[in-house]
Motif scaffolding. Structure first.
Motif, short mmCIF file in Angstrom:
data_model
loop_
_atom_site.label_atom_id
_atom_site.label_comp_id
_atom_site.label_asym_id
_atom_site.label_seq_id
_atom_site.Cartn_x
_atom_site.Cartn_y
_atom_site.Cartn_z
N THR A 39 73.54 42.39 -7.88
CA THR A 39 73.46 43.83 -7.63
C THR A 39 73.03 44.51 -8.93
O THR A 39 73.67 44.35 -9.96
CB THR A 39 74.82 44.40 -7.19
OG1 THR A 39 75.81 44.13 -8.19
CG2 THR A 39 75.28 43.78 -5.88
N GLY A 40 71.92 45.22 -8.87
CA GLY A 40 71.38 45.87 -10.06
C GLY A 40 69.88 46.01 -9.95
O GLY A 40 69.27 45.70 -8.92
N PRO A 41 69.20 46.43 -11.01
CA PRO A 41 67.76 46.64 -10.97
C PRO A 41 66.98 45.32 -11.01
O PRO A 41 67.41 44.34 -11.63
CB PRO A 41 67.47 47.46 -12.24
CG PRO A 41 68.80 47.93 -12.72
CD PRO A 41 69.79 46.92 -12.27
N ILE A 42 65.85 45.30 -10.32
CA ILE A 42 64.86 44.24 -10.45
C ILE A 42 63.57 44.89 -10.96
O ILE A 42 63.40 46.10 -10.85
CB ILE A 42 64.63 43.48 -9.12
CG1 ILE A 42 64.29 44.45 -7.99
CG2 ILE A 42 65.86 42.65 -8.78
CD1 ILE A 42 63.99 43.77 -6.66
N ARG A 43 62.67 44.05 -11.48
CA ARG A 43 61.60 44.68 -12.25
C ARG A 43 60.29 43.89 -12.21
O ARG A 43 60.28 42.67 -12.20
CB ARG A 43 62.06 44.82 -13.70
CG ARG A 43 61.12 45.55 -14.61
CD ARG A 43 61.76 45.83 -15.95
NE ARG A 43 60.92 46.66 -16.78
CZ ARG A 43 61.25 47.15 -17.96
NH1 ARG A 43 62.46 46.89 -18.45
NH2 ARG A 43 60.42 47.89 -18.65
N PHE A 44 59.19 44.67 -12.21
CA PHE A 44 57.86 44.14 -12.52
C PHE A 44 57.21 45.10 -13.51
O PHE A 44 56.81 46.21 -13.14
CB PHE A 44 56.99 43.98 -11.28
CG PHE A 44 55.54 43.70 -11.62
CD1 PHE A 44 55.18 42.48 -12.17
CD2 PHE A 44 54.57 44.67 -11.44
CE1 PHE A 44 53.85 42.22 -12.53
CE2 PHE A 44 53.24 44.42 -11.78
CZ PHE A 44 52.89 43.19 -12.32
N SER A 45 57.16 44.72 -14.77
CA SER A 45 56.60 45.54 -15.83
C SER A 45 57.26 46.91 -15.85
O SER A 45 58.48 47.01 -16.00
CB SER A 45 55.08 45.64 -15.69
OG SER A 45 54.50 46.18 -16.85
N ASP A 46 56.50 47.99 -15.66
CA ASP A 46 57.09 49.33 -15.72
C ASP A 46 57.70 49.78 -14.39
O ASP A 46 58.23 50.89 -14.30
CB ASP A 46 56.05 50.34 -16.18
CG ASP A 46 54.86 50.43 -15.22
OD1 ASP A 46 54.58 49.43 -14.53
OD2 ASP A 46 54.22 51.50 -15.17
#
Length: 381
Positions: A256-263
């Motif tokens: 549980t939390g943020p996932i990311r691709f670059s910006d």
């Protein structure tokens, strides 16, 4: 490349996407594309280093020039009349050809992977151009297998679904193969036929998706899909399409939390979709939210700001992993919820898209349990 997609079906689901929670709001509650879905459907890694590298537009453009060893302000040449770099994106076909012309093996591989990722996982609305941020994760070939490509692709798709919900938004991009195959997995009403395949193969490659007409017929399909979704019940969903233990080998799916691709950073909350793990759905607690956000109902602006420490949440696996047995208990019935869930959900959403007087109800098609999908096998990192 996009001929296998039923854009009317995808549009019907986009209408139910809520960017504040990154879930589809259905008449029976929330459901979403989770990391173990990405694992089973695409067979790419969903765990590993978060794809958090980013760079300024000037740096990205300079990197593109270094990659092709030409001025990216010049025209591609040959049969292409456009520039290498235009509107913040790189020409895809030209890049693939240029990679072979350089006759440097590492550069050829890098260009090939760039085009492959940009046409499969991180698809741009233009369809023929590539997001230069992809190249940030290809510069060091030794690190290719370190990244959580599946989490990056999911963050990117979440963002594109959010953008597509805004009034006036045109088109949909991201890994639409993932979205459509996910719909087939969970919703038998929409499934085509399926080819047998080995257990370790990407499940997306098993679906035999028919080529469907556009125009008026697509609009009619969209209206039909809306009605079917409005009438859908929780019992019409295959909540655990990979088996009750389909998530156990993918512990990252309980993150549980943020996932990311670059910006691009998007929230991910497994607690909102407990039935997809075979557990009774409870009222979820508040999820981790951006520091600030600007998502106007209409217009092209769509901005989400997260605090710079978001990468630390991904790295803290133990603290950010949902304990299913502490949060809830296994379902006795696949669609089980706590008694107060429906009332809680209906104060935050609405169960129908179409107005009750929009046309006469039509008979529902039979459920199809033998399923599958037609498209080339995706690469495996």
């Amino acid at each position: 490349m996009m001929q296998h997609l039923d854009m009317a079906l995808l549009s019907a689901f986009v209408e139910r996407w809520q960017p504040g929670t990154n879930t589809f709001h259905m008449p029976f509650g929330e459901i979403s594309i989770l990391l173990h879905d990405v694992h089973h459907i695409l067979r790419i890694p969903v765990d590993g280093e978060l794809m958090g590298d980013e760079a300024s537009q000037d740096t990205l453009k300079s990197d593109m020039g270094g990659l092709v060893r030409l001025s990216v302000d010049a025209q591609v040449g040959g049969k292409w009349k456009s520039k290498w770099y235009d509107n913040g994106a790189m020409h895809a076909e030209g890049l693939l050809v240029r990679g072979g012309e350089l006759k440097i093996k590492e550069m050829e591989v890098q260009c090939y992977l760039f085009v492959l990722l940009g046409s499969m996982l991180f698809v741009d609305k233009s369809r023929d151009r590539l997001r230069p941020a992809i190249n940030l994760f290809l510069k060091d070939h030794r690190r290719l297998t370190d990244y959580a490509w599946g989490a990056g692709a999911l963050a990117y798709l979440y963002r594109q679904l959010g953008v597509a919900t805004r009034a006036g938004s045109k088109g949909l991009c991201g890994c639409l193969t993932l979205l459509q195959a996910w719909i087939y997995e969970y919703f038998p009403l929409f499934r085509p036929s399926q080819l047998p395949q080995s257990p370790d193969a990407p499940r997306a490659s098993s679906w035999i998706s028919p080529r469907l007409p556009g125009g008026d017929e697509a609009r009619q399909r969209l209206a039909r899909y809306r009605q079917l979704l409005d009438e859908l019940s929780a019992d019409d969903v295959t909540w655990t399409p990979y088996g009750r233990d389909g998530h156990t080998d993918i512990p990252r799916s309980l993150y549980t939390g943020p996932i990311r691709f670059s910006d691009i950073v998007e929230g991910y909350d497994s607690a909102r979709c407990l039935r997809q793990f075979g557990y009774r759905q409870i009222i979820p607690r508040a999820m981790t939210v951006p520091h600030d956000q600007y998502r106007p109902a209409s217009g092209s602006s769509y901005i989400v700001f997260w605090d710079p420490w978001v990468n630390q949440l991904w790295d803290n696996v133990a603290a950010r992993r949902l304990d299913l047995d502490f949060a809830s208990r296994p379902c006795e019935q696949p669609s089980e919820i706590v008694e107060e869930y429906v009332d809680w959900f209906l104060t935050r959403s609405h169960p129908r898209i179409t107005h009750p007087t929009d046309g006469e109800p039509q008979p529902r098609p039979l459920l199809v349990h033998q399923v599958s999908y037609d498209f080339l096998l995706l690469f495996q990192i």
